[in-house]
Structures are given as C-alpha cells and as structure tokens.
Motif scaffolding. Structure first.
Motif, short mmCIF file in Angstrom:
data_model
loop_
_atom_site.label_atom_id
_atom_site.label_comp_id
_atom_site.label_asym_id
_atom_site.label_seq_id
_atom_site.Cartn_x
_atom_site.Cartn_y
_atom_site.Cartn_z
N LEU A 180 0.84 -1.19 0.00
CA LEU A 180 0.00 0.00 0.00
C LEU A 180 0.88 1.25 0.00
CD1 LEU A 180 -3.14 0.70 2.09
CD2 LEU A 180 -1.22 2.27 2.23
N LEU A 181 1.87 1.30 0.89
CA LEU A 181 2.74 2.46 0.98
C LEU A 181 3.57 2.66 -0.28
CD1 LEU A 181 3.89 2.25 4.70
CD2 LEU A 181 2.21 3.82 3.69
N ALA A 214 6.24 9.55 -0.03
CA ALA A 214 6.67 9.57 1.37
C ALA A 214 5.93 10.64 2.18
CB ALA A 214 8.18 9.80 1.46
N ARG A 215 5.49 11.71 1.52
CA ARG A 215 4.74 12.75 2.23
C ARG A 215 3.23 12.58 2.04
NH1 ARG A 215 3.35 16.22 -1.78
NH2 ARG A 215 4.77 16.37 -3.53
N PHE A 216 2.80 11.38 1.78
CA PHE A 216 1.37 11.06 1.61
C PHE A 216 0.56 11.57 2.79
CE2 PHE A 216 -1.79 7.42 2.34
CZ PHE A 216 -2.75 7.93 1.48
N ARG A 217 -0.56 12.22 2.50
CA ARG A 217 -1.49 12.71 3.53
C ARG A 217 -2.83 12.00 3.30
NH1 ARG A 217 -2.58 18.83 5.28
NH2 ARG A 217 -0.90 18.24 6.66
N TRP A 218 -3.31 11.33 4.37
CA TRP A 218 -4.52 10.53 4.27
C TRP A 218 -5.54 11.03 5.28
CZ3 TRP A 218 -4.51 4.51 5.20
CH2 TRP A 218 -5.62 3.93 4.58
N HIS A 219 -6.67 11.51 4.78
CA HIS A 219 -7.80 11.94 5.61
C HIS A 219 -8.68 10.70 5.79
CE1 HIS A 219 -7.01 16.31 4.74
NE2 HIS A 219 -6.35 15.73 3.76
N PRO A 221 14.33 3.57 6.67
CA PRO A 221 15.00 2.72 5.69
C PRO A 221 14.25 1.42 5.40
CG PRO A 221 16.21 2.79 7.78
CD PRO A 221 15.09 3.77 7.88
N ASN A 222 13.32 1.02 6.24
CA ASN A 222 12.61 -0.24 6.01
C ASN A 222 11.33 -0.08 5.23
OD1 ASN A 222 14.52 -1.71 7.42
ND2 ASN A 222 13.55 -1.26 9.38
N GLU A 223 11.02 1.14 4.78
CA GLU A 223 9.79 1.33 4.04
C GLU A 223 9.91 0.74 2.65
OE1 GLU A 223 8.76 5.40 4.07
OE2 GLU A 223 8.26 5.38 6.19
#
Length: 173
Positions: A39-40, A45-50, A143-145
């Motif tokens: 999913l990620l 990396a700067r994803f914003r989820w409402h 680093p693990n993303e």
C-alpha cells in the motif's frame, strides 16, 4: 489517451483514468489484505490521508494507524464511478465512490461471512503526482519502508493525498 507533460525534474506521461483507477483499486486491495508495505509503495513519502476523522501525515503516521486495525476483522473496499476531476502537468485528481463491507471481529468464518449489508458509502478524492522515483526513495522516512522501484502505480504517478468523505452509513454492523 495518455498525454506527455514536462514538469520540473520529471518528464512524465500522464496516466489514463483507467490506470489511475487501477492504482486506487490496488491501494484498497492492499488495505483489505493487510499488505501495508505494498500500500505504501503506491504513495509518496509525504502522503497525507484523511481517514476516519483523522489526518495522517507521512508513511510513519499511516503505518501506525494501520497497525491498530484488528487482525481478525475482514474488510472489503469496492471502488466504482472513478473519474478524473482535475489535471495539471504535475498532478491529477481522481474522484470515486467506495463501498466498504465489514464482518465483525472474531475468528474468520469458514466460507463467506454473512453480514446485513454494506458498512458505508464514501466519496474518495485521490491526488496523484508525477514522481521522480529516486527523489521519492531518498525522501522515505525510514529505511525499512517499501521502495517505489517496484511500484505498480500508474506510470510513475504516486498518491500524495487521499480524502475519504462518508456519504451514507448502513445501520449497525
């Protein structure tokens, strides 16, 4: 039909509406399967989820919220009526409806779960941005993303923001 846009640091081909819808469907399929790294990988990396009355900023916040989901709960998200609502050379906004189905907590039943009906119908507004994959990987918070090198997102366009707006609830679940 795809269109080529020139943007600073990125030359990108704008994905079709069906490619964007496919990425959005993948996002929710990964959520349903608790495949959070996948999913990620579809998001910046700067994803914003409402989501559920909260604003989650970045992969760390999103992952923390997802890790709170009950592991025994079965949820299915169905995406329909997707349409491009806005497009610029740097971003595309896709609007869609999402119907969520949920079975209660507890051990998974053998076979299909019996539920009274859908949980909720929501409007989903998702903004995609053309990305330089190396730049996004360098901005990753930990680093693990998941790496975007294996991203199956629409032509290198990543989800940068998503707003879920509940429209209808369907009784007690």
């Amino acid at each position: 039909m795809s269109q080529t846009f020139e943007t600073p640091h990125v030359a990108a081909v704008a994905p079709s509406a069906s490619e964007l819808e496919h990425t959005l469907t993948q996002f929710f399929l990964h959520l349903d399967r608790s495949s959070y790294a996948a999913l990620l990988a579809l998001t910046h990396a700067r994803f914003r989820w409402h989501r559920q009355g909260k604003i989650l900023d970045g992969h760390t916040d999103v992952l923390a919220a997802l890790n709170e989901r009950p592991s025994t709960q079965r949820v299915v998200h169905v995406i329909t009526n997707a349409v491009v609502e806005d497009a610029t050379p740097a971003s595309i906004t896709l609007g869609a409806y999402m119907t969520a189905y949920r079975s209660g907590d507890g051990p998974p039943p053998d076979g299909p779960a019996t539920i009274a009906g859908p949980l909720r119908l929501s409007r989903v507004t998702t903004r995609f941005e053309a990305q330089n994959k190396a730049h996004n990987k360098a901005q990753s918070e930990t680093p693990n993303e998941a790496s975007t090198d294996t991203c199956s997102c629409a032509s290198g366009w990543l989800i940068t923001e998503q707003i879920l707006t509940p429209l209808f609830s369907f009784g007690a679940q």
